[in-house]
Design a protein around this motif. Sequence first.
Motif, PDB file in Angstrom:
ATOM      1  N   PHE A 222      51.041  25.535  77.965  1.00  0.00           N
ATOM      2  CA  PHE A 222      51.600  24.500  77.262  1.00  0.00           C
ATOM      3  C   PHE A 222      52.474  23.819  78.379  1.00  0.00           C
ATOM      4  CE2 PHE A 222      51.441  26.635  72.868  1.00  0.00           C
ATOM      5  CZ  PHE A 222      50.078  26.468  72.913  1.00  0.00           C
ATOM      6  N   MET A 223      53.454  24.808  79.005  1.00  0.00           N
ATOM      7  CA  MET A 223      54.378  24.264  80.195  1.00  0.00           C
ATOM      8  C   MET A 223      53.761  23.453  81.095  1.00  0.00           C
ATOM      9  SD  MET A 223      56.756  26.639  82.555  1.00  0.00           S
ATOM     10  CE  MET A 223      55.650  27.044  83.687  1.00  0.00           C
ATOM     11  N   GLY A 224      52.525  23.918  81.774  1.00  0.00           N
ATOM     12  CA  GLY A 224      51.886  23.232  82.574  1.00  0.00           C
ATOM     13  C   GLY A 224      51.656  22.050  82.211  1.00  0.00           C
ATOM     14  N   VAL A 225      50.873  21.977  81.182  1.00  0.00           N
ATOM     15  CA  VAL A 225      50.476  20.691  80.806  1.00  0.00           C
ATOM     16  C   VAL A 225      51.493  19.543  80.229  1.00  0.00           C
ATOM     17  CG1 VAL A 225      49.211  19.403  78.776  1.00  0.00           C
ATOM     18  CG2 VAL A 225      48.298  21.995  79.419  1.00  0.00           C
ATOM     19  N   ALA A 226      52.530  20.054  79.829  1.00  0.00           N
ATOM     20  CA  ALA A 226      53.690  19.081  79.777  1.00  0.00           C
ATOM     21  C   ALA A 226      54.388  18.748  80.772  1.00  0.00           C
ATOM     22  CB  ALA A 226      54.738  19.996  78.559  1.00  0.00           C
ATOM     23  N   ALA A 227      54.451  19.438  81.593  1.00  0.00           N
ATOM     24  CA  ALA A 227      55.060  18.970  83.163  1.00  0.00           C
ATOM     25  C   ALA A 227      54.170  18.064  83.716  1.00  0.00           C
ATOM     26  CB  ALA A 227      55.307  20.402  83.960  1.00  0.00           C
ATOM     27  N   VAL A 228      52.759  18.303  83.653  1.00  0.00           N
ATOM     28  CA  VAL A 228      52.041  17.116  84.296  1.00  0.00           C
ATOM     29  C   VAL A 228      52.040  16.036  83.269  1.00  0.00           C
ATOM     30  CG1 VAL A 228      49.478  16.610  84.387  1.00  0.00           C
ATOM     31  CG2 VAL A 228      50.351  18.743  85.309  1.00  0.00           C
ATOM     32  N   GLY A 229      52.202  15.978  82.249  1.00  0.00           N
ATOM     33  CA  GLY A 229      52.120  14.805  81.342  1.00  0.00           C
ATOM     34  C   GLY A 229      53.524  13.923  81.618  1.00  0.00           C
ATOM     35  N   ILE A 230      54.602  14.591  81.824  1.00  0.00           N
ATOM     36  CA  ILE A 230      55.925  13.979  82.313  1.00  0.00           C
ATOM     37  C   ILE A 230      55.801  13.420  83.664  1.00  0.00           C
ATOM     38  CG2 ILE A 230      58.416  14.424  82.802  1.00  0.00           C
ATOM     39  CD1 ILE A 230      57.991  14.659  79.847  1.00  0.00           C
ATOM     40  N   TYR A 231      55.019  13.888  84.622  1.00  0.00           N
ATOM     41  CA  TYR A 231      55.070  13.276  85.785  1.00  0.00           C
ATOM     42  C   TYR A 231      54.082  12.089  85.869  1.00  0.00           C
ATOM     43  CZ  TYR A 231      52.666  12.477  90.245  1.00  0.00           C
ATOM     44  OH  TYR A 231      51.993  11.671  91.197  1.00  0.00           O
ATOM     45  N   TRP A 364      60.113  28.181  74.691  1.00  0.00           N
ATOM     46  CA  TRP A 364      60.988  26.967  75.218  1.00  0.00           C
ATOM     47  C   TRP A 364      60.679  26.809  76.550  1.00  0.00           C
ATOM     48  CZ3 TRP A 364      66.869  28.378  73.230  1.00  0.00           C
ATOM     49  CH2 TRP A 364      66.842  28.080  72.068  1.00  0.00           C
ATOM     50  N   LEU A 365      59.555  27.668  77.179  1.00  0.00           N
ATOM     51  CA  LEU A 365      59.348  27.484  78.776  1.00  0.00           C
ATOM     52  C   LEU A 365      59.145  26.097  79.140  1.00  0.00           C
ATOM     53  CD1 LEU A 365      56.603  30.264  79.050  1.00  0.00           C
ATOM     54  CD2 LEU A 365      58.872  30.217  80.286  1.00  0.00           C
ATOM     55  N   SER A 366      58.490  25.030  78.028  1.00  0.00           N
ATOM     56  CA  SER A 366      58.293  23.734  78.545  1.00  0.00           C
ATOM     57  C   SER A 366      59.472  22.893  78.679  1.00  0.00           C
ATOM     58  CB  SER A 366      57.368  23.101  77.352  1.00  0.00           C
ATOM     59  OG  SER A 366      55.964  23.801  77.549  1.00  0.00           O
ATOM     60  N   PHE A 367      60.688  23.442  78.202  1.00  0.00           N
ATOM     61  CA  PHE A 367      61.983  22.821  78.477  1.00  0.00           C
ATOM     62  C   PHE A 367      62.522  23.466  79.407  1.00  0.00           C
ATOM     63  CE2 PHE A 367      61.238  22.927  73.773  1.00  0.00           C
ATOM     64  CZ  PHE A 367      60.197  21.628  73.822  1.00  0.00           C
ATOM     65  N   ALA A 368      62.671  24.618  79.361  1.00  0.00           N
ATOM     66  CA  ALA A 368      63.565  25.562  80.227  1.00  0.00           C
ATOM     67  C   ALA A 368      63.310  25.143  81.632  1.00  0.00           C
ATOM     68  CB  ALA A 368      63.289  26.991  79.829  1.00  0.00           C
ATOM     69  N   ILE A 369      62.063  25.193  82.173  1.00  0.00           N
ATOM     70  CA  ILE A 369      61.751  25.009  83.581  1.00  0.00           C
ATOM     71  C   ILE A 369      62.519  23.827  84.189  1.00  0.00           C
ATOM     72  CG2 ILE A 369      59.681  23.768  83.256  1.00  0.00           C
ATOM     73  CD1 ILE A 369      58.581  25.639  85.577  1.00  0.00           C
ATOM     74  N   TRP A 370      62.805  22.643  83.345  1.00  0.00           N
ATOM     75  CA  TRP A 370      63.464  21.454  83.787  1.00  0.00           C
ATOM     76  C   TRP A 370      64.671  21.601  83.934  1.00  0.00           C
ATOM     77  CZ3 TRP A 370      60.801  17.227  85.438  1.00  0.00           C
ATOM     78  CH2 TRP A 370      59.419  17.187  85.020  1.00  0.00           C
ATOM     79  N   LEU A 371      65.412  22.681  83.573  1.00  0.00           N
ATOM     80  CA  LEU A 371      66.831  22.994  83.828  1.00  0.00           C
ATOM     81  C   LEU A 371      66.925  23.453  85.197  1.00  0.00           C
ATOM     82  CD1 LEU A 371      67.877  24.949  80.531  1.00  0.00           C
ATOM     83  CD2 LEU A 371      68.458  22.607  81.097  1.00  0.00           C
TER      84      LEU A 371
END
Length: 403
Positions: A222-231, A364-371
Amino acid sequence: MRGRRTPPEGPRLGAVRLVIAGLLVAAAVIVGVVVNANDPHVIFAAAAPLFGDWQPHLGPGTPAAILIAFLVIAKGPELAQHRFALPIAYATATAFTFSLAMIDGWSRFVTRLTTEDEYLHEVPRITDIPAMLQGFAARIPDFQPDSWTTHVSGHPPGALLTFVALDRIGLGGGAAASIFCVLVGSLAVVAIPLTIKNNAVLPFLVLFPGAVWVGVSADGMFMGVAAVGIYLLTRWPLLGGVVLGWCLFLSYGLVLLAPLALVAVGRKVGWALAGALAVVGAFALAGFWWLDGYELVKLRYYQGIGDTRPYWYWVWANLAALALVIGPAGIRGLRRDKWVIAAAVAILAADLSGLSKAETERIWLSFAIWLLAGTAKLDNRRRWLTAQAVTALAVNHLVLTNW
């Protein structure tokens, strides 16, 4: 009139944050040990604040993980400026995540997603996808003959559909699913520097302590998909909206990507909304309405250990787990940065909701990595990269995590 520049943060404030985080982790561990000694069926996490068991161990991945960490510490800051920095970082992050997983062994890696609580347990039973979607919500509550297994019931149908699709194309079974989660999860290492337009963050993303749970949990994917979506929102808002709309059907909690999405999309929010609503509409036409699922998943949450786990402990112990996920560099790098602030808002909302009691190291990985966006501005980079590596290695060797 030219605005004032924000003064640089002094080292004292960063040191204070590190001390507070260290005390928070220590307190969460001590309280967890005391509560578990009295009754292990209260907080339901033997290695609280992490979900796992205290079990120091070595494994076949130990030498590789140490070697990769050493190379990133030694060469990472320079390689961040290399013309092929992004593919190198992706390959290295994938290798580091795999090596961390192999500390627990191959057999554990390939069975993480096949237990009776997981997605793959349901995959062979899905013979009619339209019928599954139409009846999905009704099977969310527990104590029914056809209730979904724990993880399927706790997520929208997109998560299950992902693993069904893998199975349909010949990539069924635990090994393929686990490898897929690592490969997709590691895309965040590329998507985030592209989004914030700063490659200096790359080595810190490679040694992200949260990689312990990317290898392997569906939340890592989910974290990878979410980060790609934000980009994608920063370049093609409509497409980014579609990807983030899909995220809504991977996990209900990913609705909290909204602060990050708003920062990314800027004034083109209409296009992003159109893309997301197209996905929501498609699922609705297929028979699954997101809000119905969300209301029923709250019921299911309190039918299990979510009802037992005490809010008074997890509302702050979750943050101790978060500190271990982002590591000392992540804590030291926290600053008044729009990406950090947006991620912090999402995490705070999740924490206060009461629907994130434990296991937040993966949830929370999808949010935490942005920190970690703030680590791009850290001095003494090798020292902080060492701290990240030590955190990841210590957690993976001392705790036999459930993910």
